[in-house]
Every structure is written in structure tokens, then in C-alpha cells.
Scaffold this motif. Structure first.
Motif, PDB file in Angstrom:
ATOM      1  N   ASP A   1       0.824  -1.202   0.000  1.00  0.00           N
ATOM      2  CA  ASP A   1       0.000   0.000   0.000  1.00  0.00           C
ATOM      3  C   ASP A   1       0.865   1.262   0.000  1.00  0.00           C
ATOM      4  N   THR A   2       1.964   1.216   0.743  1.00  0.00           N
ATOM      5  CA  THR A   2       2.858   2.379   0.812  1.00  0.00           C
ATOM      6  C   THR A   2       3.443   2.672  -0.556  1.00  0.00           C
ATOM      7  N   TRP A   3       3.877   1.626  -1.252  1.00  0.00           N
ATOM      8  CA  TRP A   3       4.454   1.788  -2.598  1.00  0.00           C
ATOM      9  C   TRP A   3       3.401   2.354  -3.556  1.00  0.00           C
ATOM     10  N   LEU A   4       2.198   1.810  -3.536  1.00  0.00           N
ATOM     11  CA  LEU A   4       1.138   2.297  -4.416  1.00  0.00           C
ATOM     12  C   LEU A   4       0.769   3.740  -4.108  1.00  0.00           C
ATOM     13  N   ASP A   5       0.766   4.105  -2.822  1.00  0.00           N
ATOM     14  CA  ASP A   5       0.488   5.491  -2.441  1.00  0.00           C
ATOM     15  C   ASP A   5       1.575   6.432  -2.963  1.00  0.00           C
ATOM     16  N   ALA A   6       2.834   6.006  -2.884  1.00  0.00           N
ATOM     17  CA  ALA A   6       3.941   6.826  -3.394  1.00  0.00           C
ATOM     18  C   ALA A   6       3.839   6.974  -4.908  1.00  0.00           C
ATOM     19  N   TYR A   7       3.517   5.889  -5.582  1.00  0.00           N
ATOM     20  CA  TYR A   7       3.357   5.899  -7.037  1.00  0.00           C
ATOM     21  C   TYR A   7       2.244   6.864  -7.440  1.00  0.00           C
ATOM     22  N   GLU A   8       1.118   6.775  -6.757  1.00  0.00           N
ATOM     23  CA  GLU A   8      -0.005   7.661  -7.043  1.00  0.00           C
ATOM     24  C   GLU A   8       0.362   9.116  -6.741  1.00  0.00           C
ATOM     25  N   GLY A   9       1.081   9.339  -5.662  1.00  0.00           N
ATOM     26  CA  GLY A   9       1.515  10.686  -5.315  1.00  0.00           C
ATOM     27  C   GLY A   9       2.409  11.296  -6.381  1.00  0.00           C
ATOM     28  N   LEU A  10       3.299  10.487  -6.946  1.00  0.00           N
ATOM     29  CA  LEU A  10       4.161  10.959  -8.035  1.00  0.00           C
ATOM     30  C   LEU A  10       3.352  11.318  -9.271  1.00  0.00           C
ATOM     31  N   ARG A  11       2.389  10.487  -9.601  1.00  0.00           N
ATOM     32  CA  ARG A  11       1.549  10.771 -10.770  1.00  0.00           C
ATOM     33  C   ARG A  11       0.759  12.071 -10.586  1.00  0.00           C
ATOM     34  N   VAL A  12       0.182  12.252  -9.418  1.00  0.00           N
ATOM     35  CA  VAL A  12      -0.607  13.448  -9.139  1.00  0.00           C
ATOM     36  C   VAL A  12       0.291  14.686  -9.130  1.00  0.00           C
ATOM     37  N   ALA A  13       1.449  14.610  -8.481  1.00  0.00           N
ATOM     38  CA  ALA A  13       2.367  15.752  -8.414  1.00  0.00           C
ATOM     39  C   ALA A  13       2.891  16.119  -9.802  1.00  0.00           C
ATOM     40  N   THR A  14       3.230  15.116 -10.595  1.00  0.00           N
ATOM     41  CA  THR A  14       3.718  15.380 -11.950  1.00  0.00           C
ATOM     42  C   THR A  14       2.623  16.017 -12.794  1.00  0.00           C
ATOM     43  N   ALA A  15       1.422  15.491 -12.703  1.00  0.00           N
ATOM     44  CA  ALA A  15       0.305  16.063 -13.460  1.00  0.00           C
ATOM     45  C   ALA A  15       0.109  17.532 -13.089  1.00  0.00           C
ATOM     46  N   HIS A  16       0.189  17.828 -11.818  1.00  0.00           N
ATOM     47  CA  HIS A  16       0.052  19.213 -11.366  1.00  0.00           C
ATOM     48  C   HIS A  16       1.194  20.075 -11.912  1.00  0.00           C
ATOM     49  N   LEU A  17       2.397  19.553 -11.892  1.00  0.00           N
ATOM     50  CA  LEU A  17       3.580  20.288 -12.341  1.00  0.00           C
ATOM     51  C   LEU A  17       3.501  20.682 -13.812  1.00  0.00           C
ATOM     52  N   ILE A  18       2.937  19.806 -14.647  1.00  0.00           N
ATOM     53  CA  ILE A  18       2.942  20.072 -16.097  1.00  0.00           C
ATOM     54  C   ILE A  18       1.555  20.368 -16.659  1.00  0.00           C
ATOM     55  N   ASN A  19       0.564  20.556 -15.807  1.00  0.00           N
ATOM     56  CA  ASN A  19      -0.815  20.837 -16.222  1.00  0.00           C
ATOM     57  C   ASN A  19      -1.377  19.694 -17.073  1.00  0.00           C
ATOM     58  N   HIS A  21      -3.388  15.505 -16.551  1.00  0.00           N
ATOM     59  CA  HIS A  21      -4.232  14.695 -15.671  1.00  0.00           C
ATOM     60  C   HIS A  21      -3.412  13.499 -15.207  1.00  0.00           C
ATOM     61  N   ARG A  22      -3.648  13.060 -14.009  1.00  0.00           N
ATOM     62  CA  ARG A  22      -2.883  11.936 -13.450  1.00  0.00           C
ATOM     63  C   ARG A  22      -2.958  10.695 -14.333  1.00  0.00           C
ATOM     64  N   ASP A  23      -4.048  10.519 -15.079  1.00  0.00           N
ATOM     65  CA  ASP A  23      -4.192   9.363 -15.955  1.00  0.00           C
ATOM     66  C   ASP A  23      -3.299   9.457 -17.191  1.00  0.00           C
ATOM     67  N   GLU A  24      -2.651  10.599 -17.373  1.00  0.00           N
ATOM     68  CA  GLU A  24      -1.749  10.789 -18.508  1.00  0.00           C
ATOM     69  C   GLU A  24      -0.288  10.619 -18.099  1.00  0.00           C
ATOM     70  N   ILE A  25      -0.037  10.217 -16.848  1.00  0.00           N
ATOM     71  CA  ILE A  25       1.316  10.112 -16.310  1.00  0.00           C
ATOM     72  C   ILE A  25       1.637   8.662 -15.979  1.00  0.00           C
ATOM     73  N   ALA A  26       2.775   8.209 -16.475  1.00  0.00           N
ATOM     74  CA  ALA A  26       3.303   6.896 -16.109  1.00  0.00           C
ATOM     75  C   ALA A  26       4.656   7.099 -15.458  1.00  0.00           C
ATOM     76  N   ILE A  27       4.983   6.240 -14.535  1.00  0.00           N
ATOM     77  CA  ILE A  27       6.302   6.259 -13.913  1.00  0.00           C
ATOM     78  C   ILE A  27       7.168   5.256 -14.676  1.00  0.00           C
ATOM     79  N   VAL A  28       8.316   5.727 -15.152  1.00  0.00           N
ATOM     80  CA  VAL A  28       9.245   4.893 -15.912  1.00  0.00           C
ATOM     81  C   VAL A  28      10.618   4.945 -15.248  1.00  0.00           C
TER      82      VAL A  28
END
Length: 178
Positions: A1-19, A21-28
Motif C-alpha cells: 500500500d505504501t508503494w502504491l500510495d507513493a506511485y499515485e503521489g508521483l503521478r498526481v504531483a507530476t500532473a500538477h507540475l505540467i498541467n 491529468h494523473r491518468d496521462e502520467i506513467a512512472i518509468v
């Protein structure tokens, strides 16, 4: 759960940073993986054209060069070419790939102006953002960027091995994971 929460947090933060949506962000793993995902994930046809730039870092040079083996016309420009040259090269091209900030010289391109060209020419727009993301604002929507890759270990001040790949929702169904 901690890993998934961190992953989701990165997606949300990145989406915010570049304007985006979180569904448009993948972690690579890194920028190179993001670039390769786009370059290899498009169903290229013989006669398609790509606009690429000679001064790019190898990760944003060789994937496009390799497309020539599939009959793709790679139109090589210089990052110092004017917008009029880029505009002519983008006519009839399927994709344009450029770095926001050049890795050797620090030359920064006008993302919005190039995005307008790509939009007018119905050309997909890919940005390698590793050298500038975190130092310079990037608005993916305003710049009409279709896909963008970056890594966390430069100006985002994160760890190596934690990259992001942005793929606009309209392009997602065209990319086939390799």
C-alpha cells in the motif's frame, strides 16, 4: 500500500507540475525508457515522416534514426534553425521530437511556438524534458505537447531511476507497449 500510495503521489504531483491529468502520467525508469516507449509504440508506416534534431542527446536521437530502417523519412534539423524551417519540416510529418533544453549548450527552445506549429501541421509533438523540468515551467496543455519524458535526478532533485512519461489522452490508444 505504501508503494502504491507513493506511485499515485508521483503521478498526481507530476500532473500538477505540467498541467496534465494523473491518468496521462506513467512512472518509468528514466527518460530513455519514456522516449523509447513513444518511438517504438507508434505503428509507423513506410513513408511516415519524423522531424528530429542533430544536437540531441543519444537517447533522443537514435530511436528516431532507427525508424529509417522501417522506411520512415527522418527530417534532420538543427536546434538553432528558425521556426520557419521547423514549420516547413513539420508539414506532412507524423511526429516532431525535440529537447526543451539542450544537454550540451543549455539552448532552450520555445515549446509553445513549436507546439503551435505541430498543431497547425497535425503533427504529434514529443518533448524530452529532462534538462529543464523543475527549473523551467512546462505547461503541456498550453504547449500542445502530446508526449513528454523526463527523469527525476536533474532539476526535480529526485533519485535516479524515477522517470515520468506524459502521454496525452488522445495519443494513449495509438501507443502499443513494446
Amino acid at each position: 500500500d505504501t508503494w502504491l500510495d507513493a506511485y499515485e503521489g508521483l503521478r498526481v504531483a507530476t500532473a500538477h507540475l505540467i498541467n496534465a491529468h494523473r491518468d496521462e502520467i506513467a512512472i518509468v525508469k528514466n527518460t530513455s525508457e519514456g522516449i523509447a516507449t513513444v518511438a517504438l509504440g507508434i505503428d509507423w508506416k513506410r513513408g511516415d515522416a519524423v522531424v528530429a534534431f542533430r544536437e540531441e542527446f543519444p537517447a533522443n536521437y537514435y530511436p528516431w534514426l532507427k525508424l529509417a530502417d522501417k522506411g520512415v523519412d527522418v527530417r534532420w534539423l538543427s536546434i538553432y534553425d528558425g521556426l520557419d524551417v521547423i514549420d516547413r519540416a513539420a508539414q506532412g510529418a507524423r511526429l516532431l521530437a525535440i529537447s526543451h533544453v539542450n544537454y550540451l549548450t543549455g539552448h532552450r527552445v520555445d515549446l509553445q511556438a513549436i507546439g503551435e506549429i505541430c498543431h497547425r501541421r497535425s503533427c504529434l509533438y514529443f518533448v524530452d524534458a529532462i534538462q529543464g523540468l523543475g527549473a523551467y515551467p512546462i505547461d503541456a496543455r498550453a504547449a500542445r505537447i502530446h508526449a513528454m519524458a523526463a527523469d527525476g535526478h536533474k532539476w526535480l532533485l529526485g533519485p535516479e531511476g524515477c522517470g515520468i512519461l506524459y502521454v496525452h489522452k488522445e495519443l494513449q490508444n495509438e501507443l502499443v507497449p513494446v
